[in-house]
Design a protein around this motif. Structure first.
Motif, short mmCIF file in Angstrom:
data_model
loop_
_atom_site.label_atom_id
_atom_site.label_comp_id
_atom_site.label_asym_id
_atom_site.label_seq_id
_atom_site.Cartn_x
_atom_site.Cartn_y
_atom_site.Cartn_z
N PRO A 1 41.06 40.94 59.81
CA PRO A 1 42.01 41.78 60.52
C PRO A 1 43.27 42.06 59.73
CG PRO A 1 41.27 39.90 61.86
CD PRO A 1 40.83 39.65 60.45
N ALA A 2 44.10 42.94 60.30
CA ALA A 2 45.32 43.33 59.61
C ALA A 2 46.37 42.24 59.62
CB ALA A 2 45.88 44.60 60.25
N HIS A 3 46.31 41.33 60.59
CA HIS A 3 47.33 40.29 60.70
C HIS A 3 46.88 39.03 59.97
CE1 HIS A 3 49.44 42.78 63.53
NE2 HIS A 3 48.36 42.87 64.28
N GLY A 4 47.85 38.22 59.57
CA GLY A 4 47.53 36.96 58.93
C GLY A 4 47.87 36.97 57.46
N SER A 5 47.47 35.89 56.79
CA SER A 5 47.78 35.74 55.38
C SER A 5 46.60 35.11 54.67
CB SER A 5 49.03 34.87 55.19
OG SER A 5 48.77 33.54 55.61
N GLY A 6 46.63 35.18 53.37
CA GLY A 6 45.59 34.56 52.56
C GLY A 6 46.20 33.93 51.32
N SER A 7 45.43 33.07 50.68
CA SER A 7 45.90 32.40 49.48
C SER A 7 45.56 33.22 48.25
CB SER A 7 45.22 31.02 49.38
OG SER A 7 45.47 30.44 48.12
N THR A 8 46.40 33.08 47.24
CA THR A 8 46.07 33.71 45.96
C THR A 8 44.78 33.12 45.38
OG1 THR A 8 47.62 32.16 44.91
CG2 THR A 8 48.40 34.40 45.33
N GLU A 9 44.36 31.94 45.86
CA GLU A 9 43.07 31.40 45.42
C GLU A 9 41.94 32.34 45.82
OE1 GLU A 9 42.81 28.83 43.45
OE2 GLU A 9 44.98 28.58 43.54
N LEU A 10 42.06 32.98 46.99
CA LEU A 10 41.04 33.93 47.41
C LEU A 10 41.05 35.16 46.51
CD1 LEU A 10 38.81 34.84 49.26
CD2 LEU A 10 40.52 35.54 50.95
N LEU A 11 42.23 35.60 46.10
CA LEU A 11 42.30 36.72 45.15
C LEU A 11 41.60 36.35 43.84
CD1 LEU A 11 45.97 38.03 45.57
CD2 LEU A 11 43.86 39.16 46.29
N ARG A 12 41.76 35.10 43.42
CA ARG A 12 41.11 34.65 42.19
C ARG A 12 39.58 34.63 42.38
NH1 ARG A 12 44.69 31.51 38.87
NH2 ARG A 12 43.06 30.00 38.37
N VAL A 13 39.13 34.22 43.58
CA VAL A 13 37.69 34.24 43.86
C VAL A 13 37.17 35.68 43.78
CG1 VAL A 13 35.96 33.92 45.68
CG2 VAL A 13 37.66 32.15 45.25
N LEU A 14 37.91 36.62 44.36
CA LEU A 14 37.49 38.01 44.34
C LEU A 14 37.42 38.55 42.91
CD1 LEU A 14 39.48 39.47 47.37
CD2 LEU A 14 37.23 38.39 47.33
N ALA A 15 38.42 38.22 42.10
CA ALA A 15 38.42 38.67 40.71
C ALA A 15 37.23 38.10 39.95
CB ALA A 15 39.73 38.25 40.04
N THR A 16 36.94 36.81 40.16
CA THR A 16 35.79 36.19 39.50
C THR A 16 34.49 36.82 39.98
OG1 THR A 16 36.99 34.11 39.33
CG2 THR A 16 34.60 34.00 39.07
N ALA A 17 34.40 37.09 41.29
CA ALA A 17 33.20 37.70 41.85
C ALA A 17 32.93 39.06 41.21
CB ALA A 17 33.34 37.84 43.36
N ALA A 18 33.98 39.85 41.07
CA ALA A 18 33.80 41.18 40.48
C ALA A 18 33.37 41.09 39.02
CB ALA A 18 35.11 41.97 40.59
N ALA A 19 33.97 40.14 38.29
CA ALA A 19 33.61 39.98 36.87
C ALA A 19 32.16 39.52 36.72
CB ALA A 19 34.56 38.99 36.21
N THR A 20 31.71 38.61 37.59
CA THR A 20 30.32 38.14 37.49
C THR A 20 29.33 39.23 37.87
OG1 THR A 20 30.32 37.29 39.77
CG2 THR A 20 30.97 35.76 38.04
#
Length: 368
Positions: A2-21
């Motif tokens: 959803p639009a509300h809430g927050s996330g960790s930069t660790e999740l951003l790192r997971v997404l970056a790794t996922a895209a690279a793999t």
């Protein structure tokens, strides 16, 4: 998510790794994610959920085909989820591993809800995030399926996988990747396992290490305000600038709109900005000035005025001159002109001094 809430930069790192793999060139990952340059290097910082949505949307748009999330989930090695992976690996049984996941998933993102249910024959992991991105739900469930295979073996593959969203490819394509029947359009996302998974032993169990990790996870969780106000003062302004840019793109850069992405009221956000010596008005004017300088060389003045939220070309002209001491045309010709050089000529930087009111002629925000 959803639009509300927050996330960790660790999740951003997971997404970056996922895209690279998945084969996206490393130099393209940051560009597609559209996140501030140093954000991926900040371990455990919190960002508005809108930042994560924007990043993952950019990556999926740049992927070679659908199902980026599921393909990436098969390739992300153990440890990619940081403490969540290690909590599961050091657990004693399946039930304990899922308990750790449901308790501590908010350390990665708190915008959805996860829970488990069991009956005499089945054990169900469920996830609900109304208005969320389907690709993020696919990544979450895909990662759990892969981790379950690794920890418990193929005998504990899910009986059924259900997604709340519509498919982006044929159901058979999902089933080929996930190795289980897949359905769509449910009330929530769900993994259905044989009930025996709750008693399945984990070979890498380490109760002593798990207790240390639990203490660390609990300490982090206790510092979190799950409405998204966990940003430290030194993290607030960079995160606010990014959320403000997204809001300006959507046509409504108001404090109310930006506050929604942080999960807090406009008044609370205004108070936190004041505590670190900045204001919404000041940062919005700086963003508009930055975008104006970037656009003036390649776009008509009328287009720039409208894109930045002004009711007329003359209103933007007056605001720009007040900010810089130059007309838009003069600024275009002046190589190297900047807010700081304008300040040295005796003109205030954007937002400095004067009453906190809209610039003359500025129109009401466009609906998103």
């Amino acid at each position: 998510m959803p639009a509300h809430g927050s996330g960790s930069t660790e999740l951003l790192r997971v997404l970056a790794t996922a895209a690279a793999t998945d084969g996206i060139e490393v130099e393209d990952v940051r560009r597609l994610m559209a996140v501030p340059g140093d954000l991926l290097e900040k371990r455990g910082a919190r960002v508005p959920i809108a930042v994560i949505r924007r990043a993952w949307s950019g990556l999926t748009d740049g992927a070679a085909g659908p199902l980026l999330s599921l393909r990436a989930a098969r390739k992300l090695p153990p440890g990619s989820l940081d403490i969540l992976d290690y909590l599961a690996q050091t657990s004693t049984t399946g039930a304990e591993a899922f308990e750790q996941l449901t308790r501590y998933l908010p350390l990665l993102a708190d915008a959805g809800r996860v829970w488990t249910e069991a009956d005499r024959k089945t054990f169900r992991f469920r996830h609900a995030a109304p208005g969320g991105l389907p690709s993020l739900a696919e990544l979450l469930l895909g990662l759990i399926v892969e981790r379950s295979r690794t920890m418990f073996g193929p005998a504990f593959a899910p009986r059924l996988i259900q997604f709340a969203h519509a498919p982006s490819a044929a159901a058979s394509a999902y089933e080929e990747v996930l190795g289980a029947p897949v359905r769509f359009g449910g009330d929530h996302d769900e993994l259905v396992f044989d009930r025996e998974i709750v008693r399945a032993p984990i070979a890498s169990r380490d109760p002593a290490l798990r207790s240390i990790l639990v203490a660390q996870a609990e300490a982090t969780l206790s510092r979190m305000d799950l409405r998204g106000t966990v940003l430290r003062d030194d993290e607030l302004v960079p995160a606010f600038r990014h959320a403000l840019a997204l809001a300006l793109d959507a046509g409504d850069p108001s404090l109310v709109r930006v506050g929604e992405s942080f999960g807090m009221s406009a008044r609370t956000l205004q108070r936190r900005l004041a505590a670190v010596g900045v204001s919404h008005r000041e940062l919005l004017q700086e963003l508009r000035l930055e975008r104006a300088r970037q656009a003036l060389g390649s776009a008509q003045l009328k287009e720039v005025s409208l894109d930045l939220g002004y009711s007329s070309q003359s209103a933007f002209h007056r605001a720009f001159k007040r900010w810089t001491g130059l007309t838009p045309g003069a600024a275009t010709l002046a190589d190297g002109a900047s807010p700081s050089s304008a300040g040295r000529r005796g003109h205030p930087r954007p937002g400095a001094g004067g009453p906190a009111q809209p610039c003359p002629g500025q129109r009401a925000p466009r609906p998103s």
